[in-house]
Design an enzyme around this catalytic site. Structure first.
Site, PDB file in Angstrom:
ATOM      1  N   LYS A   1       3.119   3.650   7.167  1.00 21.71           N
ATOM      2  CA  LYS A   1       4.001   2.536   6.792  1.00 21.71           C
ATOM      3  C   LYS A   1       5.144   3.057   5.901  1.00 21.71           C
ATOM      4  O   LYS A   1       6.288   2.634   6.042  1.00 21.71           O
ATOM      5  CB  LYS A   1       3.217   1.436   6.076  1.00 21.71           C
ATOM      6  CG  LYS A   1       2.175   0.715   6.926  1.00 21.71           C
ATOM      7  CD  LYS A   1       2.751  -0.045   8.110  1.00 21.71           C
ATOM      8  CE  LYS A   1       3.564  -1.268   7.702  1.00 21.71           C
ATOM      9  NZ  LYS A   1       4.032  -2.018   8.899  1.00 21.71           N
TER      10      LYS A   1
ATOM     11  N   GLU B   1       0.814  -1.217   0.000  1.00 19.24           N
ATOM     12  CA  GLU B   1       0.000   0.000   0.000  1.00 19.24           C
ATOM     13  C   GLU B   1       0.848   1.269   0.000  1.00 19.24           C
ATOM     14  O   GLU B   1       0.352   2.349  -0.327  1.00 19.24           O
ATOM     15  CB  GLU B   1      -0.979  -0.019   1.182  1.00 19.24           C
ATOM     16  CG  GLU B   1      -1.837  -1.268   1.121  1.00 19.24           C
ATOM     17  CD  GLU B   1      -3.041  -1.290   2.041  1.00 19.24           C
ATOM     18  OE1 GLU B   1      -3.523  -0.216   2.430  1.00 19.24           O
ATOM     19  OE2 GLU B   1      -3.511  -2.393   2.360  1.00 19.24           O
TER      20      GLU B   1
ATOM     21  N   TYR C   1      -2.944   5.064   7.117  1.00 16.91           N
ATOM     22  CA  TYR C   1      -2.223   3.798   7.373  1.00 16.91           C
ATOM     23  C   TYR C   1      -1.015   3.679   6.458  1.00 16.91           C
ATOM     24  O   TYR C   1       0.121   3.481   6.918  1.00 16.91           O
ATOM     25  CB  TYR C   1      -3.158   2.599   7.170  1.00 16.91           C
ATOM     26  CG  TYR C   1      -2.425   1.274   7.012  1.00 16.91           C
ATOM     27  CD1 TYR C   1      -1.718   0.707   8.074  1.00 16.91           C
ATOM     28  CD2 TYR C   1      -2.425   0.586   5.780  1.00 16.91           C
ATOM     29  CE1 TYR C   1      -1.037  -0.503   7.930  1.00 16.91           C
ATOM     30  CE2 TYR C   1      -1.745  -0.618   5.635  1.00 16.91           C
ATOM     31  CZ  TYR C   1      -1.047  -1.152   6.706  1.00 16.91           C
ATOM     32  OH  TYR C   1      -0.370  -2.343   6.555  1.00 16.91           O
TER      33      TYR C   1
HETATM   34  P1  NAD Z   1      -2.754  -7.129  13.161  1.00 16.09           P
HETATM   35  O1  NAD Z   1      -3.484  -5.844  13.350  1.00 16.09           O
HETATM   36  O2  NAD Z   1      -3.514  -8.397  13.042  1.00 16.09           O
HETATM   37  O3  NAD Z   1      -1.703  -7.328  14.354  1.00 16.09           O
HETATM   38  C1  NAD Z   1      -0.913  -6.294  14.838  1.00 16.09           C
HETATM   39  C2  NAD Z   1      -0.269  -6.758  16.141  1.00 16.09           C
HETATM   40  O4  NAD Z   1       0.598  -5.708  16.586  1.00 16.09           O
HETATM   41  C3  NAD Z   1      -1.273  -7.014  17.262  1.00 16.09           C
HETATM   42  O5  NAD Z   1      -0.919  -8.197  17.971  1.00 16.09           O
HETATM   43  C4  NAD Z   1      -1.125  -5.787  18.153  1.00 16.09           C
HETATM   44  O6  NAD Z   1      -1.435  -6.049  19.529  1.00 16.09           O
HETATM   45  C5  NAD Z   1       0.343  -5.448  17.968  1.00 16.09           C
HETATM   46  N1  NAD Z   1       0.639  -4.034  18.232  1.00 16.09           N
HETATM   47  C6  NAD Z   1      -0.056  -2.955  17.779  1.00 16.09           C
HETATM   48  N2  NAD Z   1       0.504  -1.823  18.254  1.00 16.09           N
HETATM   49  C7  NAD Z   1       1.583  -2.206  18.999  1.00 16.09           C
HETATM   50  C8  NAD Z   1       2.571  -1.501  19.725  1.00 16.09           C
HETATM   51  N3  NAD Z   1       2.556  -0.155  19.805  1.00 16.09           N
HETATM   52  N4  NAD Z   1       3.535  -2.210  20.367  1.00 16.09           N
HETATM   53  C9  NAD Z   1       3.554  -3.570  20.308  1.00 16.09           C
HETATM   54  N5  NAD Z   1       2.628  -4.278  19.639  1.00 16.09           N
HETATM   55  C10 NAD Z   1       1.661  -3.610  18.982  1.00 16.09           C
HETATM   56  O7  NAD Z   1      -1.829  -6.884  11.880  1.00 16.09           O
HETATM   57  P2  NAD Z   1      -1.353  -7.910  10.748  1.00 16.09           P
HETATM   58  O8  NAD Z   1      -2.389  -7.964   9.697  1.00 16.09           O
HETATM   59  O9  NAD Z   1      -0.878  -9.150  11.397  1.00 16.09           O
HETATM   60  O10 NAD Z   1      -0.118  -7.107  10.146  1.00 16.09           O
HETATM   61  C11 NAD Z   1       1.205  -7.317  10.660  1.00 16.09           C
HETATM   62  C12 NAD Z   1       2.181  -6.456   9.873  1.00 16.09           C
HETATM   63  O11 NAD Z   1       2.127  -6.800   8.484  1.00 16.09           O
HETATM   64  C13 NAD Z   1       1.867  -4.967   9.929  1.00 16.09           C
HETATM   65  O12 NAD Z   1       3.097  -4.275  10.016  1.00 16.09           O
HETATM   66  C14 NAD Z   1       1.175  -4.659   8.622  1.00 16.09           C
HETATM   67  O13 NAD Z   1       1.381  -3.341   8.221  1.00 16.09           O
HETATM   68  C15 NAD Z   1       1.879  -5.645   7.698  1.00 16.09           C
HETATM   69  N6  NAD Z   1       1.110  -6.089   6.517  1.00 16.09           N
HETATM   70  C16 NAD Z   1      -0.134  -6.599   6.666  1.00 16.09           C
HETATM   71  C17 NAD Z   1      -0.824  -7.074   5.537  1.00 16.09           C
HETATM   72  C18 NAD Z   1      -2.194  -7.686   5.666  1.00 16.09           C
HETATM   73  O14 NAD Z   1      -2.802  -8.013   4.639  1.00 16.09           O
HETATM   74  N7  NAD Z   1      -2.721  -7.900   6.857  1.00 16.09           N
HETATM   75  C19 NAD Z   1      -0.228  -6.990   4.287  1.00 16.09           C
HETATM   76  C20 NAD Z   1       1.078  -6.470   4.168  1.00 16.09           C
HETATM   77  C21 NAD Z   1       1.736  -6.026   5.311  1.00 16.09           C
HETATM   78  P1  TYD Z   2      -9.102  -4.666   3.792  1.00 14.31           P
HETATM   79  O1  TYD Z   2      -9.274  -6.108   4.164  1.00 14.31           O
HETATM   80  O2  TYD Z   2      -9.484  -3.623   4.784  1.00 14.31           O
HETATM   81  O3  TYD Z   2      -7.580  -4.508   3.316  1.00 14.31           O
HETATM   82  P2  TYD Z   2      -6.859  -3.230   2.599  1.00 14.31           P
HETATM   83  O4  TYD Z   2      -7.723  -2.041   2.723  1.00 14.31           O
HETATM   84  O5  TYD Z   2      -5.619  -3.116   3.413  1.00 14.31           O
HETATM   85  O6  TYD Z   2      -6.629  -3.652   1.181  1.00 14.31           O
HETATM   86  O7  TYD Z   2      -9.934  -4.395   2.456  1.00 14.31           O
HETATM   87  C1  TYD Z   2      -9.698  -5.148   1.280  1.00 14.31           C
HETATM   88  C2  TYD Z   2     -10.592  -4.582   0.186  1.00 14.31           C
HETATM   89  O8  TYD Z   2     -11.956  -4.815   0.567  1.00 14.31           O
HETATM   90  C3  TYD Z   2     -10.459  -3.072   0.036  1.00 14.31           C
HETATM   91  O9  TYD Z   2     -10.590  -2.744  -1.349  1.00 14.31           O
HETATM   92  C4  TYD Z   2     -11.632  -2.504   0.804  1.00 14.31           C
HETATM   93  C5  TYD Z   2     -12.685  -3.583   0.643  1.00 14.31           C
HETATM   94  N1  TYD Z   2     -13.655  -3.696   1.765  1.00 14.31           N
HETATM   95  C6  TYD Z   2     -15.024  -3.638   1.514  1.00 14.31           C
HETATM   96  O10 TYD Z   2     -15.462  -3.505   0.351  1.00 14.31           O
HETATM   97  N2  TYD Z   2     -15.890  -3.748   2.567  1.00 14.31           N
HETATM   98  C7  TYD Z   2     -15.447  -3.891   3.848  1.00 14.31           C
HETATM   99  O11 TYD Z   2     -16.288  -3.955   4.785  1.00 14.31           O
HETATM  100  C8  TYD Z   2     -14.035  -3.954   4.092  1.00 14.31           C
HETATM  101  C9  TYD Z   2     -13.495  -4.105   5.488  1.00 14.31           C
HETATM  102  C10 TYD Z   2     -13.167  -3.865   3.020  1.00 14.31           C
END
Ligand code: NAD
Ligand code: TYD
Length: 343
Positions: free
Chosen positions: A160, A133, A156
């Site tokens: 990042k 992103e 967000y």
């Molecule tokens: P998540 O929200 O499920 O988990 C985040 C974790 O970080 C939680 O356990 C939370 O308690 C902890 N946390 C939050 N603030 C904190 C702080 N100040 N100190 C210590 N711990 C803290 O997130 P996720 O989906 O597992 O994402 C993990 C990482 O991967 C993030 O850096 C996110 O940007 C990155 N990422 C996520 C995706 C995705 O699709 N979910 C994709 C690419 C990158």
């Molecule tokens: P999301 O899972 O929040 O991931 P990201 O925004 O980091 O890509 O959303 C994935 C896609 O789904 C994004 O295009 C937004 C869309 N979306 C909806 O259409 N409805 C919803 O309620 C949510 C949470 C996401």
């Protein structure tokens, strides 16, 4: 291998810690997590049982904030780490629109505090987990490469991108050995039900309307979380210092296509789909060119979307109690406030 993993009680961090104990013999892991609404120690119950204090002692949980320099310094004073893997973040775009401030504190300041502690402790490698992103939004053609200019559109993704630049600065200024991984949208076990796939599973199972933003034509490249974890570990063990690696799943889908797949798997009608007001600044399309990771790290996703979504739906169906348990009062309050005005 002795690792500090931050954010290990969240979705990807927990999957990564499971992956480590399954694949890295003798590894020792300290998991530092603040336990925000998204952090759940139950995600690691089997690791705690086998490797915690009453097991072989290779796993330790520390509740702390990565932005709290003193708490972080205490952890580094107590352990010598070979590497740090920083997953900790505020991760939900919609929450960042609602209130950007914790995103700056955790994602930017927290990353800098960790970098500083790792540098002072001369930690061998720092792996910073970032996202596609940071590159912004694509038109109908093309993919993001590691040299695509950063153009984040949400609070967000801006936070990042800021952290990524801080990592870069630590590499250039202090000669730190750091690697950045940028991955596309993950799905799989333990994902918090505010994100598209678990949210739609939860609502569809209950026969509730599925809120799809805008026209539902936004495209994401979906990667099964286990593949991302493998990529992160390859970057840790084989990546070149100072390098950014993209990871993707080769699975571009519109949101409507994803939602229809979930409905079909659950035998629910498409009439549950409800188009609602679009997310402000909603990125239209993400797609990843991960040829650098393929070439340098030998990375390739092993799960195609059909297999990954099948495994995910099976996991959520078998873990209904987990899903119900994470839907706390705070969760319900945010969901009501966010979706209440959108339908
Ligand atoms: P998540 O929200 O499920 O988990 C985040 C974790 O970080 C939680 O356990 C939370 O308690 C902890 N946390 C939050 N603030 C904190 C702080 N100040 N100190 C210590 N711990 C803290 O997130 P996720 O989906 O597992 O994402 C993990 C990482 O991967 C993030 O850096 C996110 O940007 C990155 N990422 C996520 C995706 C995705 O699709 N979910 C994709 C690419 C990158
Ligand atoms: P999301 O899972 O929040 O991931 P990201 O925004 O980091 O890509 O959303 C994935 C896609 O789904 C994004 O295009 C937004 C869309 N979306 C909806 O259409 N409805 C919803 O309620 C949510 C949470 C996401």
């Amino acid at each position: 291998m002795r690792l500090l993993v931050t954010g290990g009680c969240g979705f990807i961090g927990a999957n990564y810690i499971h992956y480590l104990f399954e694949t890295e013999p003798g590894c020792e892991v300290v998991n530092l997590d603040k336990l925000t609404y998204a952090g759940n120690p139950l995600n690691l119950r089997s690791v705690e049982e086998r490797h915690g204090a009453s097991g072989d002692g290779r796993y330790r949980f520390v509740r702390a904030d990565i932005a709290d320099a003193r708490a972080v310094a205490d952890v580094f004073a107590e352990h010598r780490f070979d590497a740090v893997v920083n997953f900790a973040a505020e991760s939900h775009v919609d929450r960042s629109i609602d209130d950007p401030s914790p995103f700056v504190t955790t994602n930017v300041l927290g990353a800098q505090v960790l970098l500083d502690a790792a540098r002072k402790a001369s930690v061998g490698r720092f792996v910073h987990i970032s996202t596609d992103e940071v590159y912004g939004s694509l038109g109908p053609e093309g993919k993001f490469t590691e040299t695509t200019p950063l153009a984040p559109n949400s609070p967000y993704s801006a936070s990042k991108a800021a952290a990524d630049l801080m990592v870069r600065a630590y590499v250039q200024t202090y000669g730190m050995d750091a690697v950045i991984t940028r991955c596309s949208n993950n799905y799989g076990p333990y994902q918090f039900p505010e994100k598209l796939i678990p949210l739609m599973f939860d609502r569809a199972s209950a026969g509730e309307p599925l809120p799809v933003y805008g026209d539902g034509g936004n495209v994401r490249d979906w990667i099964y979380v286990r593949d991302h974890c493998r990529g992160v570990h390859l970057a840790l063990t084989r990546g070149a210092a100072g390098t950014v690696y993209n990871f993707g799943g080769n699975a571009e889908k519109t949101n409507l296509a994803v939602v229809r797949t979930i409905l079909a798997a659950l035998g629910k009608p498409e009439s549950l789909i409800t188009l609602v007001a679009d997310r402000p600044g909603h990125d239209r399309r993400y797609a990843m060119d991960f040829s650098l990771a393929a070439r340098e790290l030998g990375f390739a996703p092993e799960f195609d979307f059909a297999r990954g979504i099948g495994a995910t739906i099976e996991w959520y169906a078998a873990n209904r109690a987990w899903l119900d348990a994470v839907k706390s009062g705070e969760y319900l309050k945010f969901m009501e406030q966010w979706y209440g005005g959108r339908a």
